[in-house]
Design an enzyme around this catalytic site. Structure first.
Site: not given
Ligand code: GLP
Length: 259
Positions: A144, A139, A137, A67
């Site tokens: 989402e 995702h 959440d 993404d």
């Molecule tokens: C982000 C990314 C995800 C990631 C998630 C968790 O928003 N788009 O690909 O897995 O949130 O992030 P973190 O590893 O910093 O908790």
């Protein structure tokens, strides 16, 4: 799903690194699906160390990001391209060539077109092994709650929860973009194998839902219950709401005795 429960985030990273190194050992031209966020950072450090030791290389491989934020300049430190270049690209990192790191274009004049273009590129390359984190959440990528399980790469709005969670990387929450361009759940599900990493108490509820909850768009990661080759790699904190941990440990050991 095979659930591996580890004592620390370093052990989670080691388990993930081993699986990725095995794939590239077998087939150096493999395609790696790469996630951003803080969870995979220890994994990327191990992959860089392995490259420097000569036991792993992305030189002949390709990497596809999940993404990208919409509207952040590519040289913005929080753009996902900037992040991934910094972690993986070059001879001082994992040997990955800049042109072999593909990321969605969050600044395209026509974002819908850019999404189709990216989705076609992912599908044509075929991701062999996909790294995933998980949002609090539920995702994956930036899919989402309420996202279609059949979705392809698309532009979507970020939830208030996600923007709050990611505000720590920006000067203030107002600077966190409100939209992203993300591989869809249908796109992600086409990866050959998936490594989902989760560490910390903040992920315990989402991990519980993903592994033991009903499959529901309320918790997008639950779609992974339908993928035949998913390794959920969690530390004790992220596993703390799971019910069947004894069984997961037994099953993990059993699987790894037989390969
Ligand atoms: C982000 C990314 C995800 C990631 C998630 C968790 O928003 N788009 O690909 O897995 O949130 O992030 P973190 O590893 O910093 O908790």
């Amino acid at each position: 799903m095979l659930v591996g429960i580890f004592n620390s985030e370093d052990e989670v990273a080691q388990a993930a690194a081993k699986k990725i190194i095995d794939v590239f050992d077998f087939q150096p031209e493999s395609v790696l699906g790469v996630a951003t966020g803080s969870t995979p950072l220890p994994l990327y450090r191990l992959l860089r160390e392995a490259y420097q030791k000569g036991t792993f290389s992305l030189k002949e491989g390709q990497a596809f990001a999940l993404d990208e934020y919409v509207g952040l300049p590519v040289d913005h430190k929080q753009s996902y391209r900037y992040f991934l270049v910094n972690e993986l690209v070059g001879d001082d990192k994992t040997g990955l060539l800049d042109e072999n790191l593909r990321t969605p274009d969050g600044n395209a004049p026509d974002l819908a077109d850019a999404a189709i273009y990216y989705d076609d590129a992912v599908a044509a390359a075929g991701v062999d092994i996909q790294i995933l984190g998980i949002g609090s959440d539920g995702h994956i990528g930036f899919n989402e709650p309420s996202c279609s399980f059949a979705s392809r790469t698309h532009v979507g709005a970020l939830t208030a929860q996600t923007r709050q969670d990611n505000a720590r990387f920006f000067a203030s929450i107002d600077e966190v973009p409100t939209q992203s361009i993300t591989q869809g759940l249908g796109t992600i599900m086409e990866a050959g194998a998936i490594l989902l990493l989760a560490t910390g108490k903040n992920k315990a509820k989402a991990v519980k839902q993903m592994v033991e909850g009903p499959v529901s768009a309320r918790w997008p990661a639950t779609i992974l219950q339908h993928h035949p080759q998913v390794f959920v790699l969690v530390d004790k904190d992220a596993a703390s709401e799971l019910e069947l941990t004894d069984y997961y440990r037994q099953n993990w050991d059993s699987y790894h005795r037989h390969i």
